[in-house]
Scaffold this motif. Structure first.
Motif, PDB file in Angstrom:
ATOM      1  N   ASP A   1     -12.560   4.853   1.522  1.00  0.00           N
ATOM      2  CA  ASP A   1     -11.515   3.872   1.248  1.00  0.00           C
ATOM      3  C   ASP A   1     -10.185   4.531   1.620  1.00  0.00           C
ATOM      4  O   ASP A   1      -9.657   5.356   0.863  1.00  0.00           O
ATOM      5  CB  ASP A   1     -11.554   3.486  -0.234  1.00  0.00           C
ATOM      6  N   TYR A   2      -9.651   4.169   2.777  1.00  0.00           N
ATOM      7  CA  TYR A   2      -8.465   4.856   3.293  1.00  0.00           C
ATOM      8  C   TYR A   2      -7.221   4.545   2.470  1.00  0.00           C
ATOM      9  O   TYR A   2      -6.353   5.415   2.294  1.00  0.00           O
ATOM     10  CB  TYR A   2      -8.255   4.511   4.766  1.00  0.00           C
ATOM     11  N   ASP A   3      -7.104   3.326   1.986  1.00  0.00           N
ATOM     12  CA  ASP A   3      -5.956   2.992   1.138  1.00  0.00           C
ATOM     13  C   ASP A   3      -5.927   3.888  -0.099  1.00  0.00           C
ATOM     14  O   ASP A   3      -4.872   4.401  -0.490  1.00  0.00           O
ATOM     15  CB  ASP A   3      -6.005   1.521   0.716  1.00  0.00           C
ATOM     16  N   LEU A   4      -7.093   4.074  -0.717  1.00  0.00           N
ATOM     17  CA  LEU A   4      -7.186   4.946  -1.887  1.00  0.00           C
ATOM     18  C   LEU A   4      -6.900   6.390  -1.501  1.00  0.00           C
ATOM     19  O   LEU A   4      -6.234   7.126  -2.243  1.00  0.00           O
ATOM     20  CB  LEU A   4      -8.574   4.820  -2.514  1.00  0.00           C
TER      21      LEU A   4
ATOM     22  N   LYS B   1      -3.942   8.783  -3.066  1.00  0.00           N
ATOM     23  CA  LYS B   1      -4.197  10.072  -3.709  1.00  0.00           C
ATOM     24  C   LYS B   1      -3.434  11.197  -3.011  1.00  0.00           C
ATOM     25  O   LYS B   1      -3.002  12.160  -3.669  1.00  0.00           O
ATOM     26  CB  LYS B   1      -5.694  10.361  -3.732  1.00  0.00           C
ATOM     27  N   MET B   2      -3.287  11.100  -1.702  1.00  0.00           N
ATOM     28  CA  MET B   2      -2.475  12.097  -0.992  1.00  0.00           C
ATOM     29  C   MET B   2      -1.069  12.165  -1.573  1.00  0.00           C
ATOM     30  O   MET B   2      -0.509  13.249  -1.799  1.00  0.00           O
ATOM     31  CB  MET B   2      -2.387  11.739   0.494  1.00  0.00           C
TER      32      MET B   2
ATOM     33  N   MET C   1       0.839  -1.199   0.000  1.00  0.00           N
ATOM     34  CA  MET C   1       0.000   0.000   0.000  1.00  0.00           C
ATOM     35  C   MET C   1       0.872   1.247   0.000  1.00  0.00           C
ATOM     36  O   MET C   1       1.808   1.366   0.775  1.00  0.00           O
ATOM     37  CB  MET C   1      -0.904   0.012   1.240  1.00  0.00           C
ATOM     38  N   LYS C   2       0.558   2.164  -0.888  1.00  0.00           N
ATOM     39  CA  LYS C   2       1.277   3.436  -0.943  1.00  0.00           C
ATOM     40  C   LYS C   2       0.651   4.400   0.051  1.00  0.00           C
ATOM     41  O   LYS C   2      -0.549   4.672  -0.006  1.00  0.00           O
ATOM     42  CB  LYS C   2       1.197   4.022  -2.351  1.00  0.00           C
ATOM     43  N   ARG C   3       1.460   4.912   0.958  1.00  0.00           N
ATOM     44  CA  ARG C   3       0.951   5.893   1.918  1.00  0.00           C
ATOM     45  C   ARG C   3       2.101   6.734   2.448  1.00  0.00           C
ATOM     46  O   ARG C   3       3.274   6.327   2.393  1.00  0.00           O
ATOM     47  CB  ARG C   3       0.218   5.205   3.077  1.00  0.00           C
TER      48      ARG C   3
END
Length: 277
Positions: free
Chosen positions: A148-151, A155-156, A1-3
């Motif tokens: 959808d927190y992963d999404l 996007k952040m 997951m990208k965050r």
């Protein structure tokens, strides 16, 4: 997951509250510069965005104003709306139902202007998206009916270049993010005061259907005392997010019985001595 790298930074009373009568204390006012210096300066996390929940935004950003909706608004273009791509800082707000009545498109706090990015879902009305566009408030669509927190995190990073995110939510948001494994570090400044409130929110809070009362372990990183106010900053890294099945298998549910635990230790000692005889 990208965050982004995510940390929680909060101000609390000695009894763990994040809101209540204690906020009126002179000691709380004296603590504020220390709190802002650590959480919003450049010496510790150097954050470039923060995230707040709906209730925080209602109380502190929009003051419960209703959005100025135009029922005859033209259909807005599909997808996200990026009003400002580069800002001193971004302030993301969870608003899955589209209810926040912003009066402007930025928040000024701790000496920084933060551009607001409303995080909405696909169910939010065209009229509300039109309202955000008229206010020049950015919005990103993340999920159908629930966020959808992963999404959102993706996007952040991709749309706004966020590298370090501060979560400044209420107790339910803080705990939910911890339980989902999103949080890297936690820091909180303790005001030398308390009010004993039983109905005010605390640092971490379970919300039925959203999070569970299964523990998270932390690793101590550092502590700092503010000589001016007597406040204390405690800084931890997230060590382990216990999975429910793993926790129940190892410890079961329900608090520890300290008397039984002490007697169990004594019993084991007596059994060991008896076996040696």
């Amino acid at each position: 997951m990208k965050r982004p790298f995510i940390y929680i930074h909060m101000l609390t009373s000695l009894d763990g509250k994040i809101w209540g009568e204690f906020t009126k204390l002179p000691e709380e006012e004296a603590t504020a510069p220390f709190f802002k210096e650590i959480g919003f300066g450049h010496d510790y996390w150097n954050m470039d965005a923060n995230l707040s929940g709906t209730n925080t935004a209602l109380n502190d950003y929009t003051y419960h104003n209703a959005p100025d909706l135009n029922v005859n608004a033209q259909i807005v273009p599909p997808g996200d709306f990026i009003a400002v791509k580069e800002a001193e800082r971004f302030s993301f707000v969870l608003d899955r139902n589209g209810i926040l009545g912003y009066q402007k498109n930025e928040i000024f706090y701790a000496g920084v202007h933060s551009h607001i990015v409303d995080v909405i879902t696909e169910k939010v009305s065209n009229e509300y998206k039109d309202f955000l566009r008229r206010k020049n408030v950015s919005y990103i669509i993340c999920g159908k009916e629930e966020i959808d927190y992963d999404l959102m995190f993706e996007k952040m990073v991709d749309l706004f270049g966020v590298k370090v995110l501060s979560v400044a939510g209420g107790g339910t948001l803080n705990w939910a993010f911890l339980r989902r494994g999103y949080v890297d570090e936690v820091g909180f400044v303790v005001v030398p005061g308390a009010d004993g409130g039983t109905t005010t929110p605390q640092l971490f809070m379970v919300k039925e259907g959203w999070s569970e009362q299964i523990p998270v372990s932390f690793e101590f990183d550092e502590v700092k005392v503010d000589d001016r106010s007597g406040a204390l900053w405690l800084h931890y890294k997230v060590k382990k997010v216990w999975q429910k099945d793993e926790w129940i298998e190892k410890y079961g549910l329900g608090p520890k019985d300290f008397v039984a635990a002490d007697n169990s230790t004594i019993q084991k000692t007596q059994t060991t001595h008896a076996s040696k005889k």
